[in-house]
Write an enzyme that holds these catalytic residues in place. Structure first.
Site, PDB file in Angstrom:
ATOM      1  N   GLU A 132      78.653 -29.423  78.420  1.00  0.00           N
ATOM      2  CA  GLU A 132      78.272 -30.380  77.376  1.00  0.00           C
ATOM      3  C   GLU A 132      76.826 -30.079  77.054  1.00  0.00           C
ATOM      4  O   GLU A 132      75.941 -30.247  77.897  1.00  0.00           O
ATOM      5  CB  GLU A 132      78.445 -31.819  77.867  1.00  0.00           C
ATOM      6  CG  GLU A 132      79.871 -32.166  78.227  1.00  0.00           C
ATOM      7  CD  GLU A 132      80.835 -32.041  77.064  1.00  0.00           C
ATOM      8  OE1 GLU A 132      80.412 -32.213  75.912  1.00  0.00           O
ATOM      9  OE2 GLU A 132      82.017 -31.742  77.313  1.00  0.00           O
TER      10      GLU A 132
ATOM     11  N   CYS B 157      71.399 -36.797  74.436  1.00  0.00           N
ATOM     12  CA  CYS B 157      72.174 -35.748  73.764  1.00  0.00           C
ATOM     13  C   CYS B 157      72.766 -36.279  72.466  1.00  0.00           C
ATOM     14  O   CYS B 157      73.104 -35.498  71.585  1.00  0.00           O
ATOM     15  CB  CYS B 157      73.271 -35.254  74.688  1.00  0.00           C
ATOM     16  SG  CYS B 157      74.153 -36.611  75.445  1.00  0.00           S
TER      17      CYS B 157
END
Ligand code: NAP
Length: 504
Positions: free
Chosen positions: A263, A300
């Site tokens: 990720e 993120c």
């Protein structure tokens, strides 16, 4: 603070020191020394994980669920120590660490509930048809089985929820896979206490010792050796695009390639449609500023880019965002390296052709203040570097001439964790054109909100096409993330008394 870090690695129940040490670099308080990881320790941990695999994979779902619940309880018992060292190492406020601990324990308990229910096994059965012509059909049963030992790399910005006992570890342990964690060098003391909590749960639940190990960092060879170790069968990684890509390439180049679930970064674009802008440009501008600056922008899912049709509404929006961001005080960043990268990223954007500076502020060494820039879609489309993540509270407004140019920006996007639409009922036609474009590019598409804040639940997808993640079929948050560490096995005509307990 009562816990003083001892700085050792945890390998299958044994706390091991190595001769070479590194110092953590806390935002405040004293530094501590930690043993540097080694390739030899990686090997020991991976062999111990493999030795534990058969026994651990054979535990019942109820036993593993109790184990996950116990890890959560052990983490809570160490809550004050975790927050004390976590705030020092990361510079994040105590309320954030407390909240993230709650999320981490909630995640472990969610997986416990999930595996108790058993739906994730996706059991299928095609009964035998001995009389079928022209050929009889055998008895076929399918179930998901654990893949084997899993390597986990946490990120610096979530020292608990995406670290030692974070989502990847919880999912892998729930699936029945032993875990070897590469401790993040930005928060080794935090990782050490959480590893102690896991070790205590292993002892209390009588699990095999090799089910969990943690090798501290301080040496990039540790991560490389871990993903290349033949006993490791999958990797869960959260972090930067550069780090993730380097480790992904190592996984792909192995004699036996393995899946690398990385990720990575994302700019999380927001598309502001004209009806919504005319009704509430200032409100959206202030909301964006809040989302952008939250936690020094170190998420993120930070929405780094807003796409808006040029005109008075865009100006009102930009001014509201600028005013709100200029009131945001300095915030401590996670590491000196991240602060340096933020400043150089801001300088790169500021220096790009056509970029207009709306807000630039001096940042001290490890501090971040928001930056705000504006650029036309024409200039943005001509410069790929402008679509790259700057990790921190930096916003870029991309102005388009009309709906078609907004579509062109959407079409040009690389894979994203999220994409957001701000729209009113009158924006439906443009929304209908944008949604199919955005859903091909993002793991999560949202309307009239901000992407920071990722719910841990059944329907969550935290992933997306590359470079948001290295595997678009997966999520790293929510119960679906367990699928990364399972593989389907079909049992054909296997006698019932030999089938896995969950199939029998
Ligand atoms: P990072 O620098 O990539 O570090 C992550 C881990 O990988 C660390 O353990 C690091 O080791 C290791 N590593 C990195 N490069 C390596 C290499 N070439 N060889 C071996 N090991 C390597 O990431 P970070 O600074 O912690 O996290 C910030 C980034 O993560 C941001 O870009 C953010 O957007 C992204 N992020 C993504 C998500 C998501 O869910 N997609 C969530 C949070 C953050 P060391 O300990 O030695 O540094």
């Amino acid at each position: 603070m009562t816990h003083v870090p001892h700085g050792r690695h945890l390998v299958a129940g044994e706390w091991i020191a190595t001769a070479e040490t590194f110092e953590n670099a806390p935002a405040h308080g004293p530094a501590h020394r930690f043993s540097v990881g080694s390739v030899e320790l990686v090997d020991r941990a991976c062999e111990a994980a493999e030795a534990a695999f058969d026994a651990y994979a054979a535990t019942s779902r109820a036993e593993r669920a109790d184990f996950l619940d116990r890890i959560a309880t052990e983490i809570e018992a160490r809550g004050a120590d975790i927050t004390a060292i976590g705030t020092a190492e990361t510079g994040l406020p105590a309320a954030r660490l407390d909240g993230e601990r709650g999320r981490t324990c909630g995640q472990l308990r969610l997986f416990a509930t999930h595996i108790r229910k058993g739906d994730y096994l996706d059991r299928r059965h095609d009964p035998a048809q001995p009389d079928r012509a022209p050929l009889p059909r055998p008895d076929l049963r399918m179930i998901q089985r654990p893949v084997g030992p899993v390597a986990v790399f946490g990120a610096s910005n979530f020292p608990l929820a995406f670290s030692t006992a974070g989502g990847d570890t919880a999912a892998a342990l729930a699936a029945g896979c032993p875990v070897v964690v590469k401790g993040h060098s930005a928060h080794p003391g935090t990782s050490e206490i959480v590893a102690e909590a896991i070790a205590a749960a292993i002892a209390a639940c009588d699990m095999p010792a090799g089910v969990f190990s943690q090798i501290q960092g301080g040496n990039r060879a540790v991560g490389a050796a871990l993903v290349q170790h033949p006993r490791i069968k999958a990797v869960g990684f959260t972090g930067s695009l550069a780090g993730g890509r380097a480790l992904f390439d190592l996984c792909a180049a192995r004699p036996e390639p393995i899946p690398f679930f990385g990720e990575l970064g994302s700019v999380n674009p927001m598309f502001l449609l004209p009806g919504a802008m005319s009704a509430r440009a200032e409100e959206i501008g202030r909301g964006w500023a809040g989302s952008l600056a939250m936690g020094a922008g170190q998420f993120c899912t930070n929405p780094g880019i807003c796409v808006v049709i040029e005109g008075p509404d865009a100006d009102r929006f930009a001014e509201a965002a600028r005013a709100a961001l200029s009131e945001t005080g300095p915030q401590v960043m996670l590491t000196d390296g991240i602060a340096d990268a933020y400043r150089s990223g801001a300088a790169r954007v500021a220096g790009a052709a056509g970029v207009q500076d709306l807000l630039s502020q001096m940042c001290d060494r490890r501090e971040a203040r928001p930056f705000l820039f504006r650029v036309t879609a024409q200039d943005w489309l001509a410069d790929h570097a402008l679509s790259e993540e700057v990790f921190g509270p930096l916003g870029l407004i991309v102005t388009v001439r009309d709906a078609d140019e907004m579509l062109a920006v959407a079409h040009s996007l690389k894979g994203q964790l999220t994409a957001t639409l701000h729209l009113d009922p009158g924006d439906r036609a443009l929304g209908q054109r944008l949604l199919p474009v955005l859903e091909r590019r993002a793991g999560r598409v949202l309307a009239n909100g901000f992407p920071t804040g990722v719910e841990v639940c059944d329907a969550m997808v935290h992933g997306g096409p590359y470079p948001a993640s290295t595997n678009f079929g997966a999520t790293s948050v929510g119960t679906l993330s367990i699928r990364r560490f399972l593989r389907p096995v079909c049992y054909q005509n296997i006698p019932a008394d030999l089938l896995p307990e969950d199939l029998a």
